[in-house]
Design a protein around this motif. Sequence first.
Motif, PDB file in Angstrom:
ATOM      1  N   LEU A 196       0.832  -1.297  -0.044  1.00 46.68           N
ATOM      2  CA  LEU A 196       0.186   0.070  -0.207  1.00 46.68           C
ATOM      3  C   LEU A 196       0.890   1.117   0.118  1.00 46.68           C
ATOM      4  O   LEU A 196       0.549   2.067  -0.785  1.00 46.68           O
ATOM      5  N   ARG A 198       2.073   1.954  -3.386  1.00 46.28           N
ATOM      6  CA  ARG A 198       1.028   2.347  -4.304  1.00 46.28           C
ATOM      7  C   ARG A 198       0.725   3.722  -4.009  1.00 46.28           C
ATOM      8  O   ARG A 198       0.163   4.559  -4.809  1.00 46.28           O
ATOM      9  N   PRO A 248       3.318   5.095  -7.012  1.00 45.97           N
ATOM     10  CA  PRO A 248       2.212   4.631  -7.781  1.00 45.97           C
ATOM     11  C   PRO A 248       2.715   3.773  -9.280  1.00 45.97           C
ATOM     12  O   PRO A 248       2.157   2.661  -9.436  1.00 45.97           O
ATOM     13  N   LEU A 289       4.315  -0.326  -9.410  1.00 42.07           N
ATOM     14  CA  LEU A 289       3.736  -1.488  -9.214  1.00 42.07           C
ATOM     15  C   LEU A 289       2.826  -1.675 -10.112  1.00 42.07           C
ATOM     16  O   LEU A 289       2.259  -0.879 -10.947  1.00 42.07           O
ATOM     17  N   SER A 300      -1.368  -5.137  -7.866  1.00 43.27           N
ATOM     18  CA  SER A 300      -0.990  -5.013  -6.805  1.00 43.27           C
ATOM     19  C   SER A 300      -2.247  -4.634  -5.766  1.00 43.27           C
ATOM     20  O   SER A 300      -1.936  -4.691  -4.596  1.00 43.27           O
ATOM     21  N   ASN A 301      -3.230  -3.947  -6.164  1.00 40.33           N
ATOM     22  CA  ASN A 301      -4.274  -3.768  -5.471  1.00 40.33           C
ATOM     23  C   ASN A 301      -4.959  -4.921  -4.859  1.00 40.33           C
ATOM     24  O   ASN A 301      -5.296  -5.019  -3.745  1.00 40.33           O
TER      25      ASN A 301
END
Length: 223
Positions: free
Chosen positions: A180, A183, A187, A190, A194-195
């Motif tokens: 996180l 990200r 951002p 990744l 990745s979310n």
Amino acid sequence: MPPRAPISPLAWWFAPYIVVSAAHVVLLAIGSPLAGPTKLLLMPLLAVPVVITASRLRPRSAVVLVLAALLFSWLGDSVGAFFPAAPELPLMLGFFGITHLAYIALFVRHLARRPFPWWALVYAAWWIGMLLVLGPHTGGLLIAVAVYGLVLAGTAAFSARCHPLIAIGGAFFLASDTILAFRLFLPDSLPAWSNPTIMLTYTLGQGLIVAGAIIALKKRNAE
């Protein structure tokens, strides 16, 4: 053939959380609008086995700390839905900061069963490494990120003193926060998947911590 061992009632009480967690990760991966509503169900469902077993768990303050951690996790998950006009990132970090402090208090006061293992030093290295990598990209949030990272590393480190499920859960929780952080501040570093990975590690971490806490408290009461 020996008879199969009966499934523990605890496993059944975790089943709704496991099913909804898996569904949420899949829905998130495919970009479904149902990902949002399923996220709001996660922490309430994880609280179910705690509430069901609460009468058999002692001390009461340990149960309160587990439920407090889940409550503030739920608020952190729900910032966008419940506080749309508020600044999302500071509020989310505030709620999860309280979550981690509740877990640290739980581990230190009620669940620690061994000294810090030598390998827990990896969490100190993690904190230093994250500051070196992400620090130049945090702008005016550097001090806040450093303090928050120290709390995250503390949760994982103190979990290493507890039941193995809690230790593994602490590592997964930290992995979720690590992805996180990248990200949020890097951002472009990744991939899109990745979310869902954030939520997969998050749900695994939370579930293992809570399961380990229930098992450890029940065992402690039986001794």
